[in-house]
Structure formats: structure tokens, C-alpha cells
Design an enzyme around this catalytic site. Sequence first.
Site, short mmCIF file in Angstrom:
data_model
loop_
_atom_site.label_atom_id
_atom_site.label_comp_id
_atom_site.label_asym_id
_atom_site.label_seq_id
_atom_site.Cartn_x
_atom_site.Cartn_y
_atom_site.Cartn_z
N ASN A 67 86.34 8.61 -33.25
CA ASN A 67 84.94 8.34 -32.88
C ASN A 67 83.73 8.80 -33.46
O ASN A 67 82.58 8.68 -32.78
CB ASN A 67 84.84 8.24 -31.20
CG ASN A 67 85.08 9.87 -30.88
OD1 ASN A 67 85.01 10.60 -31.72
ND2 ASN A 67 85.14 9.96 -29.55
N GLU A 96 81.39 15.40 -29.36
CA GLU A 96 81.71 13.98 -28.92
C GLU A 96 80.43 13.04 -28.96
O GLU A 96 79.47 13.48 -28.90
CB GLU A 96 82.28 13.70 -27.45
CG GLU A 96 83.41 14.53 -27.26
CD GLU A 96 84.94 13.73 -28.08
OE1 GLU A 96 84.73 12.75 -29.03
OE2 GLU A 96 86.19 14.24 -27.75
#
Length: 252
Positions: free
Chosen positions: A134, A141
Site C-alpha cells: 500500500n 501507513e
Amino acid sequence: MELLIEKDSAAVAVRAADIITEFIPEQPTLGLATGSTPVETYRELIQRYESGEISFAGCRAFLLDEYVGLPHEHVQSYYQTIRRDFTRAIDIADEDVHSPNGAADDLARAAADYEAAIEEAGGVDVQILGIGTNGHIGFNEPGSSLSSLTRKKALHPQTVQDNARFFAEGEEVPRQAITQGLGTIMRARRILLLATGAKKAPAVAALAEGPVSAFCPASVLQWHRYATIIVDEAAAGELKNIEYYRFAAANR
Ligand code: GLP
């Protein structure tokens, strides 16, 4: 940003090791990543050490991140992983291999101490990075502040799932980590991001050709003065500007 496309993961490892080898005479502070991608590069560096080509004496190393809740002794802690995959096979003193303390009672303090330790060491000279599917680097993140410092982060469910393969069946996969921030990583003087395999192709395209956005944390590297992205053909599969990268690499 420089993009180097190599035939396969073995060639990526040789290329990365060549660049790291250039730094060795300066006794650099190395920024080390865990994950499976850099393992071949570490093997290549171990071989060069064993053949007498290079020595890591005088080098220091800082890991990018560590799981929260895993003691140093845990086989999947990054503390153990980097020793197993790399540093115990080379001549770097064990006390010179640093990682955040994910087992600390006061995690905010542990994170701040780690940030300070990197600074006191004079910063990272060459930082090796992998990339999550991702677009995360370290454990930053999507949504991470582009100027973040070392801190506790919750992992994305996709990352927890991706990392589950390293843990025994039924064992709980950590959901939090202490990670260097994007701002911390950006202070490294040279950055080498490695990506191999088709699964990484969308993340590589977003990192190199997408907008700079917290949605793809690795895209912050577009702002770095000296970032080199080394990918194999499969991970390069979704790059639009690929002809230029090949041309530029042939005409460096
Ligand atoms: C973990 C690590 C990252 C690493 C990523 C990709 O999330 N924190 O530093 O880049 O995994 O791992 P792999 O190289 O195994 O695909």
C-alpha cells in the site's frame, strides 16, 4: 529521483550492494530495513565481507521500525530479524545495531529516545528501504504525516495480513509498531528503495509517478535530494515513464 530497472531480484541486490559498497570507506551509519526484499542485498554484502572485499568495522546501524509488544527475544522481533538476516554475519559490533524498543512501558518516550539517538549519531548516511503493497515505508501507513518523526503507529489491516506469513498459525500478529517517521527517513543523506515482484508494481508507480501524497507515504521521496529506486522488471510493470528511466540509466 533516480529509477534503476534491473532484470530480476538478484540483479537488484547486486546493484544495491554496489552502491552501499561505495559508502564503506566512510564508515557510514546505515539505515536498515527488515522485510523480505532487502534480504538478498544483505546476503550479497555478507559475501563481500566474507571474501574480504569490504569491512563494516566502525559502522553503525539503525533499524526503521519495531513491532510493539514483542520483546527482543521474540524470533519475529525486528531486533532479532536484522541480526539473523545480516548483522551477526558481519563485523559490526552488536551494540552498534540500534532499534526502537517496542517492549517499553512508555512507548512515546522510547520513540523520542530513538529519534534523539539517530540525531546524536550524526544521522543516517545511507538508508535502505522496502515498500509495502500500500506504499508504506517503515511502518508509515497511508495517511502518515509527511513530516512525522519516530512514533507509535497502528498498522493497516493489509499490512497485518501481509506480515502474518512470518508468524506461527494462531499466533497474534502485532497491530502496532514504533517506526521512524517520514520526516526522520527524509533526513538520511542517501536513500535506496528496493522493490521486487509484480505485487509491488502499483506501489512503485504511485511512489514515482503519482502525486506526493500521504495516501502513498513513499511518494514523499520525490522531495528527497538523493533517492534511488531500484526495481526488477516485474515491479516496474506499471511505470508509464519507463522508456525515460531506461534511457537515463544508460546515460548517467
Ligand atoms: C514491513 C516493513 C517494511 C517493509 C515492508 C515490505 O511492513 N516494516 O519496512 O518494507 O514490510 O516487506 P517485504 O519486503 O517483505 O515485502
